[in-house]
Scaffold this motif. Structure first.
Motif, PDB file in Angstrom:
ATOM      1  N   MET A   1      46.865  44.662  27.233  1.00 27.97           N
ATOM      2  CA  MET A   1      46.270  43.995  28.377  1.00 27.97           C
ATOM      3  C   MET A   1      46.984  42.666  28.575  1.00 27.97           C
ATOM      4  N   PRO A   2      47.475  42.415  29.773  1.00 32.28           N
ATOM      5  CA  PRO A   2      48.102  41.108  30.029  1.00 32.28           C
ATOM      6  C   PRO A   2      47.089  39.977  29.879  1.00 32.28           C
ATOM      7  N   TRP A   3      47.606  38.816  29.520  1.00 34.05           N
ATOM      8  CA  TRP A   3      46.726  37.662  29.317  1.00 34.05           C
ATOM      9  C   TRP A   3      45.907  37.359  30.570  1.00 34.05           C
ATOM     10  N   SER A   4      46.495  37.484  31.744  1.00 35.58           N
ATOM     11  CA  SER A   4      45.757  37.187  32.988  1.00 35.58           C
ATOM     12  C   SER A   4      44.571  38.138  33.162  1.00 35.58           C
ATOM     13  N   ALA A   5      44.746  39.401  32.833  1.00 35.28           N
ATOM     14  CA  ALA A   5      43.639  40.362  32.939  1.00 35.28           C
ATOM     15  C   ALA A   5      42.544  40.031  31.925  1.00 35.28           C
ATOM     16  N   PHE A   6      42.940  39.629  30.737  1.00 39.17           N
ATOM     17  CA  PHE A   6      41.985  39.225  29.712  1.00 39.17           C
ATOM     18  C   PHE A   6      41.156  38.040  30.191  1.00 39.17           C
ATOM     19  N   ARG A   7      41.848  37.064  30.799  1.00 43.38           N
ATOM     20  CA  ARG A   7      41.166  35.856  31.277  1.00 43.38           C
ATOM     21  C   ARG A   7      40.182  36.163  32.401  1.00 43.38           C
ATOM     22  N   GLU A   8      40.424  37.183  33.193  1.00 41.51           N
ATOM     23  CA  GLU A   8      39.485  37.564  34.251  1.00 41.51           C
ATOM     24  C   GLU A   8      38.355  38.435  33.708  1.00 41.51           C
ATOM     25  N   ARG A   9      38.672  39.297  32.775  1.00 43.57           N
ATOM     26  CA  ARG A   9      37.709  40.285  32.298  1.00 43.57           C
ATOM     27  C   ARG A   9      36.647  39.700  31.365  1.00 43.57           C
ATOM     28  N   VAL A  10      37.045  38.826  30.462  1.00 46.78           N
ATOM     29  CA  VAL A  10      36.103  38.303  29.470  1.00 46.78           C
ATOM     30  C   VAL A  10      34.930  37.550  30.099  1.00 46.78           C
ATOM     31  N   PRO A  11      35.136  36.638  31.060  1.00 50.14           N
ATOM     32  CA  PRO A  11      33.985  35.960  31.654  1.00 50.14           C
ATOM     33  C   PRO A  11      33.040  36.913  32.395  1.00 50.14           C
ATOM     34  N   ALA A  12      33.527  38.065  32.842  1.00 51.52           N
ATOM     35  CA  ALA A  12      32.673  39.043  33.510  1.00 51.52           C
ATOM     36  C   ALA A  12      31.963  39.956  32.513  1.00 51.52           C
ATOM     37  N   TYR A  13      32.361  39.934  31.259  1.00 50.64           N
ATOM     38  CA  TYR A  13      31.813  40.827  30.244  1.00 50.64           C
ATOM     39  C   TYR A  13      30.628  40.227  29.498  1.00 50.64           C
ATOM     40  N   PHE A  14      30.694  38.928  29.250  1.00 50.61           N
ATOM     41  CA  PHE A  14      29.631  38.214  28.547  1.00 50.61           C
ATOM     42  C   PHE A  14      28.835  37.402  29.560  1.00 50.61           C
ATOM     43  N   TYR A  15      27.509  37.396  29.425  1.00 53.24           N
ATOM     44  CA  TYR A  15      26.669  36.683  30.385  1.00 53.24           C
ATOM     45  C   TYR A  15      25.971  35.482  29.745  1.00 53.24           C
ATOM     46  N   PRO A  16      26.368  34.255  30.115  1.00 48.06           N
ATOM     47  CA  PRO A  16      25.572  33.075  29.769  1.00 48.06           C
ATOM     48  C   PRO A  16      24.702  32.716  30.978  1.00 48.06           C
ATOM     49  N   GLU A  17      23.512  32.230  30.736  1.00 43.81           N
ATOM     50  CA  GLU A  17      22.596  31.906  31.834  1.00 43.81           C
ATOM     51  C   GLU A  17      23.173  30.906  32.821  1.00 43.81           C
ATOM     52  N   LYS A  18      24.110  30.067  32.385  1.00 45.42           N
ATOM     53  CA  LYS A  18      24.682  29.074  33.294  1.00 45.42           C
ATOM     54  C   LYS A  18      25.464  29.722  34.443  1.00 45.42           C
ATOM     55  N   ASP A  19      25.757  31.030  34.344  1.00 48.71           N
ATOM     56  CA  ASP A  19      26.467  31.733  35.421  1.00 48.71           C
ATOM     57  C   ASP A  19      25.565  32.043  36.613  1.00 48.71           C
ATOM     58  N   GLY A  20      24.278  31.765  36.499  1.00 49.46           N
ATOM     59  CA  GLY A  20      23.356  32.047  37.592  1.00 49.46           C
ATOM     60  C   GLY A  20      22.566  33.311  37.327  1.00 49.46           C
ATOM     61  N   PRO A  21      21.936  33.858  38.358  1.00 52.74           N
ATOM     62  CA  PRO A  21      21.034  34.993  38.160  1.00 52.74           C
ATOM     63  C   PRO A  21      21.732  36.317  37.874  1.00 52.74           C
ATOM     64  N   ALA A  22      23.021  36.396  38.106  1.00 49.85           N
ATOM     65  CA  ALA A  22      23.749  37.648  37.896  1.00 49.85           C
ATOM     66  C   ALA A  22      25.058  37.378  37.168  1.00 49.85           C
ATOM     67  N   PRO A  23      25.542  38.359  36.425  1.00 53.33           N
ATOM     68  CA  PRO A  23      26.834  38.181  35.749  1.00 53.33           C
ATOM     69  C   PRO A  23      27.969  37.986  36.747  1.00 53.33           C
ATOM     70  N   LEU A  24      29.025  37.357  36.293  1.00 55.16           N
ATOM     71  CA  LEU A  24      30.223  37.210  37.111  1.00 55.16           C
ATOM     72  C   LEU A  24      30.903  38.570  37.229  1.00 55.16           C
ATOM     73  N   THR A  25      31.777  38.700  38.200  1.00 51.10           N
ATOM     74  CA  THR A  25      32.500  39.949  38.378  1.00 51.10           C
ATOM     75  C   THR A  25      34.003  39.708  38.348  1.00 51.10           C
ATOM     76  N   VAL A  26      34.730  40.777  38.127  1.00 54.21           N
ATOM     77  CA  VAL A  26      36.193  40.736  38.185  1.00 54.21           C
ATOM     78  C   VAL A  26      36.580  40.908  39.642  1.00 54.21           C
ATOM     79  N   PRO A  27      37.524  40.118  40.148  1.00 51.95           N
ATOM     80  CA  PRO A  27      37.932  40.258  41.554  1.00 51.95           C
ATOM     81  C   PRO A  27      38.346  41.700  41.868  1.00 51.95           C
ATOM     82  N   GLY A  28      37.851  42.207  42.990  1.00 52.70           N
ATOM     83  CA  GLY A  28      38.182  43.557  43.427  1.00 52.70           C
ATOM     84  C   GLY A  28      37.409  44.659  42.729  1.00 52.70           C
TER      85      GLY A  28
END
Length: 97
Positions: A1-28
């Protein structure tokens, strides 16, 4: 996995409450509605601090995902730290941007 894909995927995989009411998503990803996000997160409709996409499958899966993430991120000298910068599934801008 390229580093850029890792950097986009990880924040969408783990959910901290500070992200708001829903988890973040990967673009597209196409996860623009709460129904799609719930289905994608294996039926997890209520998010609590610390859940992952694997939490509903079992803690063994969540444990393996956390270990794999740490394994990839750990030996990355000179890389910028992960930033949480994508908006949540409901389309609102992420507060950190």
């Amino acid at each position: 996995m390229p580093w850029s894909a890792f950097r986009e995927r990880v924040p969408a995989y783990f959910y901290p409450e500070k992200d708001g009411p829903a988890p973040l998503t990967v673009p597209g990803s196409g996860l623009a509605t709460p129904q799609r996000m719930t289905a994608y997160w294996s039926g997890q409709a209520t998010c609590r601090d610390g859940v992952t996409q694997e939490t509903c499958r079992g803690f063994r899966h969540a444990d393996a995902a956390l270990a794999a993430t740490a394994h990839i991120a750990g030996p990355a000298p000179g890389r910028r730290p992960l930033r949480r910068g994508r908006g949540p599934a409901d389309g609102r801008a992420h507060p950190g941007r």
